[in-house]
Scaffold this active site. Sequence first.
Site, PDB file in Angstrom:
ATOM      1  N   HIS A 155       0.837  -1.222   0.000  1.00  0.00           N
ATOM      2  CA  HIS A 155       0.000   0.000   0.000  1.00  0.00           C
ATOM      3  C   HIS A 155       0.862   1.259   0.000  1.00  0.00           C
ATOM      4  O   HIS A 155       0.441   2.285   0.511  1.00  0.00           O
ATOM      5  CB  HIS A 155      -0.960   0.029   1.196  1.00  0.00           C
ATOM      6  CG  HIS A 155      -1.697  -1.249   1.412  1.00  0.00           C
ATOM      7  ND1 HIS A 155      -2.918  -1.519   0.837  1.00  0.00           N
ATOM      8  CD2 HIS A 155      -1.365  -2.369   2.114  1.00  0.00           C
ATOM      9  CE1 HIS A 155      -3.321  -2.736   1.192  1.00  0.00           C
ATOM     10  NE2 HIS A 155      -2.389  -3.272   1.962  1.00  0.00           N
ATOM     11  N   SER A 276      13.816  21.908 -16.322  1.00  0.00           N
ATOM     12  CA  SER A 276      12.586  22.671 -16.510  1.00  0.00           C
ATOM     13  C   SER A 276      12.933  23.965 -17.224  1.00  0.00           C
ATOM     14  O   SER A 276      14.019  24.517 -17.028  1.00  0.00           O
ATOM     15  CB  SER A 276      11.950  22.968 -15.151  1.00  0.00           C
ATOM     16  OG  SER A 276      11.153  24.139 -15.211  1.00  0.00           O
ATOM     17  N   LYS A 282      15.318  22.210 -11.353  1.00  0.00           N
ATOM     18  CA  LYS A 282      14.629  20.938 -11.578  1.00  0.00           C
ATOM     19  C   LYS A 282      15.470  19.903 -12.322  1.00  0.00           C
ATOM     20  O   LYS A 282      16.221  20.218 -13.223  1.00  0.00           O
ATOM     21  CB  LYS A 282      13.336  21.174 -12.380  1.00  0.00           C
ATOM     22  CG  LYS A 282      12.228  21.846 -11.596  1.00  0.00           C
ATOM     23  CD  LYS A 282      11.810  21.101 -10.336  1.00  0.00           C
ATOM     24  CE  LYS A 282      11.055  19.815 -10.625  1.00  0.00           C
ATOM     25  NZ  LYS A 282       9.686  20.064 -11.135  1.00  0.00           N
ATOM     26  N   GLU A 289       8.543   8.803 -16.762  1.00  0.00           N
ATOM     27  CA  GLU A 289       7.148   9.218 -16.932  1.00  0.00           C
ATOM     28  C   GLU A 289       6.651   8.886 -18.334  1.00  0.00           C
ATOM     29  O   GLU A 289       5.521   8.444 -18.530  1.00  0.00           O
ATOM     30  CB  GLU A 289       7.010  10.725 -16.686  1.00  0.00           C
ATOM     31  CG  GLU A 289       7.324  11.152 -15.269  1.00  0.00           C
ATOM     32  CD  GLU A 289       7.508  12.671 -15.179  1.00  0.00           C
ATOM     33  OE1 GLU A 289       6.535  13.392 -15.428  1.00  0.00           O
ATOM     34  OE2 GLU A 289       8.631  13.120 -14.886  1.00  0.00           O
TER      35      GLU A 289
END
Length: 475
Positions: A155, A276, A282, A289
Amino acid sequence: MALWGGRFEEGVDELTQEFGASLPVDKALYRQDIAGSIAHSAMLAAQGVISQEDADAIREGLLGIQADIDAGNFTFDINDEDIHMSIEAELTRRIGDAGARLHTGRSRNDQVATDTRLGAKALAKHLMEQNLGLRRALLDAARAAGTTVLPGMTHLQHAQPVLFAHHLLAYTWMLQRDFARLAAAFDAADANPLGAAALAGTSYPLDRQMTARDLGFARVIENSLDAVSDRDFLLDLEYACSVMAVHLSRLSEEIVLWSSQEFGFITLSDAFSTGSSIMPQKKNPDFAELIRGKTGRVVGDLVQLLVTLKGLPLAYNKDMQEDKEGALDAAHTLSQCLTVMRGMVSTWTVNADRMRAVMHKGHLAATDVADYLAKRGMPFREAHAVVGHLVLTAEKRGVDIADLPFEEFKAASDLFEPDITGALDLDAVAAARTTQGGTAPVRVAEQSEKAEAAYAADEAALAALTPVVEMGREA
Ligand code: ARG
């Protein structure tokens, strides 16, 4: 006029010409188409249906066309509708009558099934190679991880300590099953449809065993209707791709989490991260992704073909022309994902200290404390409640169960002795999980050997596959 234009008085509308064409997609199969035609014409000559001179001219002509396409010196014309007619028309322009004899005893229906099966075999084999590439990277990463532990989760909550190697090896077993699925898809495609002609077979004395042999098919398809209408092998390939993509997506999700500030378990290499455009600090796990995102596309390809085939009567229907784009896309997309994932895994930095530091959150030893009591005679359910209470005490004090003083343990149960502190050591907790397949270092070492053996077996299986007709430059 199209090659089939004899019974027509007018050409098709320009719009429908483009709508009906599959050339932009199936030109990817030009090498498979040429191999199929060479095998078919050689067989026609061996059976006395065409002359050997014609077969030789066809072979030379087709190899010339292949060389031109390979070199980028071939202009495809959408008016040719598909790769089959494109090549046949060009062949006839080049060698005349002999080219016009090629299609004797053949239909585009068995031709396209042949090309697609040859293509599916090449794609499956290529993906099997890449599957092994990623497994190699994961096996190496598991080896490099040694006995590094991290919080195993259920979980997404801290559960019990596990070896990082154990976690990585889990993915190698997933990929091992993916390899088996690809091998099954390869086998499903490995049958010769040539000779089925349009749907019923043909009156020419075709030798289907000969074309099967020449094209490297393991067997001949027994039913001519099945030969031209079966696309199960593409479903098998796309299903294998889908499951593997889902596996990569799950690993991607872990990479996204692990590389976050909250986890900090790994640092991706610069080569597999992006910045970024506005936030200078970043470093994003874009490629993980994107693999996660592309999975939707691969699964979509599978669903598209399932829905396309549903409800089709035997035998060939033009709907089936929609079979190739998704299969090529699924294989190509997955191939890219495998390459990128391999790069990410083999260049990441593992932050073992960080993994260890967060182990002291979440009471990872709680199960073992309960087991300690149970092994000393307390029924496990009762022990569970006693330890649950200790966890509550620790939570209220803002500490881990491992940080409670011995007196707290003693107060909770008389069965606790000073050796309980040994049971709280998280390396010991991991090392105690000695069931087969468990996370104890001895077991993980055994497992790693088995995973290496499975890898070696698959490597041998790959090497033993019959040669395939490799995809060409248009793929
Ligand atoms: N372009 C077609 C396809 O990809 C080839 C087979 C066409 N056969 C036919 N009878 N129209 O399926």
